[in-house]
Write a protein that holds these residues in place. Structure first.
Motif, PDB file in Angstrom:
ATOM      1  N   PHE A  79       0.838  -1.210   0.000  1.00  0.00           N
ATOM      2  CA  PHE A  79       0.000   0.000   0.000  1.00  0.00           C
ATOM      3  C   PHE A  79       0.875   1.262   0.000  1.00  0.00           C
ATOM      4  CE2 PHE A  79      -1.956   3.303   2.729  1.00  0.00           C
ATOM      5  CZ  PHE A  79      -2.963   3.703   1.866  1.00  0.00           C
ATOM      6  N   LEU A  80       1.963   1.232   0.785  1.00  0.00           N
ATOM      7  CA  LEU A  80       2.858   2.397   0.841  1.00  0.00           C
ATOM      8  C   LEU A  80       3.465   2.688  -0.529  1.00  0.00           C
ATOM      9  CD1 LEU A  80       4.747   1.936   4.255  1.00  0.00           C
ATOM     10  CD2 LEU A  80       2.678   3.262   3.759  1.00  0.00           C
ATOM     11  N   ASN A  81       3.741   1.634  -1.304  1.00  0.00           N
ATOM     12  CA  ASN A  81       4.251   1.830  -2.664  1.00  0.00           C
ATOM     13  C   ASN A  81       3.300   2.684  -3.491  1.00  0.00           C
ATOM     14  OD1 ASN A  81       6.807   0.594  -3.066  1.00  0.00           O
ATOM     15  ND2 ASN A  81       5.863  -1.411  -2.836  1.00  0.00           N
ATOM     16  N   VAL A  82       2.001   2.420  -3.320  1.00  0.00           N
ATOM     17  CA  VAL A  82       0.985   3.187  -4.048  1.00  0.00           C
ATOM     18  C   VAL A  82       0.990   4.638  -3.569  1.00  0.00           C
ATOM     19  CG1 VAL A  82      -1.483   3.374  -4.551  1.00  0.00           C
ATOM     20  CG2 VAL A  82      -0.428   1.119  -4.346  1.00  0.00           C
ATOM     21  N   VAL A  83       1.093   4.827  -2.234  1.00  0.00           N
ATOM     22  CA  VAL A  83       1.127   6.180  -1.674  1.00  0.00           C
ATOM     23  C   VAL A  83       2.354   6.935  -2.201  1.00  0.00           C
ATOM     24  CG1 VAL A  83       1.289   7.538   0.457  1.00  0.00           C
ATOM     25  CG2 VAL A  83      -0.086   5.442   0.414  1.00  0.00           C
ATOM     26  N   ILE A  84       3.522   6.249  -2.205  1.00  0.00           N
ATOM     27  CA  ILE A  84       4.776   6.863  -2.665  1.00  0.00           C
ATOM     28  C   ILE A  84       4.645   7.311  -4.120  1.00  0.00           C
ATOM     29  CG2 ILE A  84       7.196   6.367  -3.227  1.00  0.00           C
ATOM     30  CD1 ILE A  84       7.115   4.431  -0.731  1.00  0.00           C
ATOM     31  N   LEU A  85       3.992   6.484  -4.926  1.00  0.00           N
ATOM     32  CA  LEU A  85       3.842   6.782  -6.351  1.00  0.00           C
ATOM     33  C   LEU A  85       2.826   7.896  -6.585  1.00  0.00           C
ATOM     34  CD1 LEU A  85       4.797   5.632  -9.146  1.00  0.00           C
ATOM     35  CD2 LEU A  85       2.649   4.362  -9.174  1.00  0.00           C
ATOM     36  N   ARG A  86       1.701   7.854  -5.856  1.00  0.00           N
ATOM     37  CA  ARG A  86       0.573   8.714  -6.229  1.00  0.00           C
ATOM     38  C   ARG A  86       0.426   9.975  -5.383  1.00  0.00           C
ATOM     39  NH1 ARG A  86      -4.175   4.241  -7.352  1.00  0.00           N
ATOM     40  NH2 ARG A  86      -2.884   2.844  -8.610  1.00  0.00           N
ATOM     41  N   THR A 127       8.211  -4.572 -19.391  1.00  0.00           N
ATOM     42  CA  THR A 127       9.013  -3.487 -18.822  1.00  0.00           C
ATOM     43  C   THR A 127       9.569  -3.917 -17.462  1.00  0.00           C
ATOM     44  OG1 THR A 127       7.502  -1.931 -19.834  1.00  0.00           O
ATOM     45  CG2 THR A 127       8.960  -1.047 -18.141  1.00  0.00           C
ATOM     46  N   THR A 128      10.789  -3.470 -17.165  1.00  0.00           N
ATOM     47  CA  THR A 128      11.386  -3.775 -15.867  1.00  0.00           C
ATOM     48  C   THR A 128      10.583  -3.106 -14.754  1.00  0.00           C
ATOM     49  OG1 THR A 128      13.467  -3.610 -17.035  1.00  0.00           O
ATOM     50  CG2 THR A 128      13.587  -3.828 -14.656  1.00  0.00           C
ATOM     51  N   ILE A 129      10.266  -3.862 -13.713  1.00  0.00           N
ATOM     52  CA  ILE A 129       9.570  -3.303 -12.551  1.00  0.00           C
ATOM     53  C   ILE A 129      10.635  -2.789 -11.591  1.00  0.00           C
ATOM     54  CG2 ILE A 129       8.001  -3.803 -10.636  1.00  0.00           C
ATOM     55  CD1 ILE A 129       7.035  -6.247 -12.317  1.00  0.00           C
ATOM     56  N   SER A 130      10.421  -1.578 -11.079  1.00  0.00           N
ATOM     57  CA  SER A 130      11.413  -0.979 -10.187  1.00  0.00           C
ATOM     58  C   SER A 130      11.653  -1.866  -8.957  1.00  0.00           C
ATOM     59  CB  SER A 130      10.929   0.397  -9.735  1.00  0.00           C
ATOM     60  OG  SER A 130      11.720   0.845  -8.672  1.00  0.00           O
ATOM     61  N   LEU A 131      12.922  -1.998  -8.605  1.00  0.00           N
ATOM     62  CA  LEU A 131      13.317  -2.770  -7.423  1.00  0.00           C
ATOM     63  C   LEU A 131      12.777  -2.122  -6.147  1.00  0.00           C
ATOM     64  CD1 LEU A 131      15.010  -5.292  -6.845  1.00  0.00           C
ATOM     65  CD2 LEU A 131      16.985  -3.806  -6.488  1.00  0.00           C
ATOM     66  N   GLN A 132      12.332  -0.862  -6.306  1.00  0.00           N
ATOM     67  CA  GLN A 132      11.774  -0.145  -5.159  1.00  0.00           C
ATOM     68  C   GLN A 132      10.552  -0.869  -4.579  1.00  0.00           C
ATOM     69  OE1 GLN A 132      10.682   3.975  -5.910  1.00  0.00           O
ATOM     70  NE2 GLN A 132       8.952   3.690  -4.532  1.00  0.00           N
ATOM     71  N   TYR A 133       9.729  -1.474  -5.440  1.00  0.00           N
ATOM     72  CA  TYR A 133       8.504  -2.111  -4.937  1.00  0.00           C
ATOM     73  C   TYR A 133       8.791  -3.225  -3.928  1.00  0.00           C
ATOM     74  CZ  TYR A 133       6.050   0.657  -8.390  1.00  0.00           C
ATOM     75  OH  TYR A 133       5.553   1.717  -9.106  1.00  0.00           O
ATOM     76  N   PRO A 134       9.561  -4.259  -4.319  1.00  0.00           N
ATOM     77  CA  PRO A 134       9.825  -5.303  -3.319  1.00  0.00           C
ATOM     78  C   PRO A 134      10.657  -4.786  -2.140  1.00  0.00           C
ATOM     79  CG  PRO A 134      11.142  -5.670  -5.284  1.00  0.00           C
ATOM     80  CD  PRO A 134      10.166  -4.580  -5.614  1.00  0.00           C
ATOM     81  N   GLY A 160       5.745   3.379   9.131  1.00  0.00           N
ATOM     82  CA  GLY A 160       5.147   3.478   7.797  1.00  0.00           C
ATOM     83  C   GLY A 160       5.286   4.887   7.248  1.00  0.00           C
ATOM     84  N   ALA A 161       5.059   5.894   8.107  1.00  0.00           N
ATOM     85  CA  ALA A 161       5.170   7.291   7.680  1.00  0.00           C
ATOM     86  C   ALA A 161       6.613   7.609   7.291  1.00  0.00           C
ATOM     87  CB  ALA A 161       4.698   8.213   8.814  1.00  0.00           C
ATOM     88  N   LEU A 162       7.577   7.163   8.094  1.00  0.00           N
ATOM     89  CA  LEU A 162       8.992   7.457   7.799  1.00  0.00           C
ATOM     90  C   LEU A 162       9.431   6.803   6.496  1.00  0.00           C
ATOM     91  CD1 LEU A 162      10.699   7.129  11.320  1.00  0.00           C
ATOM     92  CD2 LEU A 162      10.108   9.220  10.084  1.00  0.00           C
ATOM     93  N   LEU A 163       9.005   5.557   6.302  1.00  0.00           N
ATOM     94  CA  LEU A 163       9.392   4.833   5.085  1.00  0.00           C
ATOM     95  C   LEU A 163       8.847   5.551   3.842  1.00  0.00           C
ATOM     96  CD1 LEU A 163      11.035   2.330   4.520  1.00  0.00           C
ATOM     97  CD2 LEU A 163       8.941   0.973   4.591  1.00  0.00           C
ATOM     98  N   THR A 164       7.606   6.012   3.927  1.00  0.00           N
ATOM     99  CA  THR A 164       6.984   6.734   2.810  1.00  0.00           C
ATOM    100  C   THR A 164       7.737   8.044   2.543  1.00  0.00           C
ATOM    101  OG1 THR A 164       4.877   5.817   3.525  1.00  0.00           O
ATOM    102  CG2 THR A 164       4.773   7.635   1.966  1.00  0.00           C
ATOM    103  N   ILE A 165       8.048   8.764   3.621  1.00  0.00           N
ATOM    104  CA  ILE A 165       8.761  10.043   3.499  1.00  0.00           C
ATOM    105  C   ILE A 165      10.133   9.838   2.853  1.00  0.00           C
ATOM    106  CG2 ILE A 165      10.000  11.772   4.890  1.00  0.00           C
ATOM    107  CD1 ILE A 165       7.505  11.816   6.723  1.00  0.00           C
ATOM    108  N   ILE A 166      10.856   8.791   3.264  1.00  0.00           N
ATOM    109  CA  ILE A 166      12.189   8.518   2.711  1.00  0.00           C
ATOM    110  C   ILE A 166      12.122   8.442   1.193  1.00  0.00           C
ATOM    111  CG2 ILE A 166      13.976   6.727   2.464  1.00  0.00           C
ATOM    112  CD1 ILE A 166      13.610   6.093   5.443  1.00  0.00           C
ATOM    113  N   TRP A 167      11.194   7.646   0.658  1.00  0.00           N
ATOM    114  CA  TRP A 167      11.152   7.421  -0.793  1.00  0.00           C
ATOM    115  C   TRP A 167      10.636   8.622  -1.558  1.00  0.00           C
ATOM    116  CZ3 TRP A 167      13.822   3.556  -2.808  1.00  0.00           C
ATOM    117  CH2 TRP A 167      14.161   2.503  -1.955  1.00  0.00           C
ATOM    118  N   ILE A 168       9.619   9.294  -0.997  1.00  0.00           N
ATOM    119  CA  ILE A 168       9.095  10.479  -1.696  1.00  0.00           C
ATOM    120  C   ILE A 168      10.162  11.562  -1.731  1.00  0.00           C
ATOM    121  CG2 ILE A 168       7.396  12.363  -1.580  1.00  0.00           C
ATOM    122  CD1 ILE A 168       5.319  10.390  -0.703  1.00  0.00           C
TER     123      ILE A 168
END
Ligand SMILES: [Zn+2]
Length: 262
Positions: A21-28, A73-80, A111-119
């Motif tokens: 779910f966080l992957n979706v948040v990071i992307l969108r 297409t290659t899927i970003s390694l970020q997801y896993p 969860g919040a910190l992980l999302t912030i790191i990637w964004i």
């Protein structure tokens, strides 16, 4: 079966799903007018909606060998990576704090910190939509948190916000440029609210050192001198995570150091 083992397995699975779910948040989240919930998960390249078996955290990536089954297409390694990190953080939080309100609060914090790191890595911003509710939530959480008093949280959020604000202000006055973003200030206020003022010295120290090392390495690589901009949010977040799990050891060594300095 051992209850600790059951908790471990379930928190790994639960954490991986939340990571997905966080992957979706990071992307969108950084894209305006895009909904977190709709549309359903799809390949970012060919936009084909994903089948359930293409949407299993970590496993689908391995099973598809990192490529979209439709367009190749290659899927970003970020997801896993995000899914795995959230799984591990969730297991670590519930192992460390037990299945308690304190554990649940720090699960949200992770969860919040992980999302912030990637964004922050992708867009050089820390969304107010995460940090500002985080400040409020961290303070409210302190009333239920067995690890922290509300006074410690309140001082933490005020000092956390104030210290970086002062540094940013001095930087602006002395060098006539913005050295630190407003997002970092709100993030440190959130960290202070969740971890208390006692954490701040370590968080600032640790993030400055790691940030400087990575910054120098990036500068050497890009050869652009002082103009290289690297986001500071990931270092603040990393320092907060280290403090979350090792606060006892950190404060113990800090005390030893203070006594030897006298
Ligand atoms: Zn595709």
């Amino acid at each position: 079966m051992n209850i600790d083992l059951i908790i471990l397995v379930f928190s790994l699975l639960f954490g991986a799903i939340i990571g997905s779910f966080l992957n979706v948040v990071i992307l969108r989240l950084p894209q305006e007018k895009s909904s977190i919930v709709f549309p359903a998960s799809h390949c970012p390249s060919c936009e084909t909606p994903l089948n359930w078996y293409e949407n299993i955290p970590v496993l689908s990536y391995l099973f598809l060998r990192g490529r979209c089954a439709h367009c190749n297409t290659t899927i970003s390694l970020q997801y896993p990576t995000v899914e795995l990190l959230m799984a591990l953080l969730t297991a670590a939080v519930f192992h460390h704090f037990g299945l308690t309100i304190t554990g649940a609060g720090y699960f949200v914090f992770c969860g919040a910190l992980l999302t912030i790191i990637w964004i922050d890595i992708h867009h050089q911003i820390i969304p107010d939509l995460i940090s500002l509710p985080g400040v409020v939530l961290g303070f409210l959480f302190s009333f239920f948190n067995t690890n922290l008093t509300w006074q410690s949280s309140l001082i933490g959020l005020l000092v956390g916000g104030g210290v970086l604000y002062t540094i940013a202000f001095l930087y602006l006055v002395l060098r006539k440029q913005e050295g630190m973003g407003g997002g970092d200030i709100k993030l440190l206020a959130m960290i202070g609210a969740f971890l208390g003022w006692q954490s701040l010295l370590f968080v600032i120290f640790f993030s400055s050192i790691t940030g400087t090392i990575v910054g120098l390495a990036a500068m050497a690589k890009q050869k652009k001198g002082g103009a290289t901009r690297i986001p500071f949010g990931p270092f603040l977040s990393l320092a907060a995570l280290v403090y979350l799990f090792f606060d006892q050891q950190i404060l113990y060594y800090f005390q030893l150091y203070m006594q030897s300095a006298q």
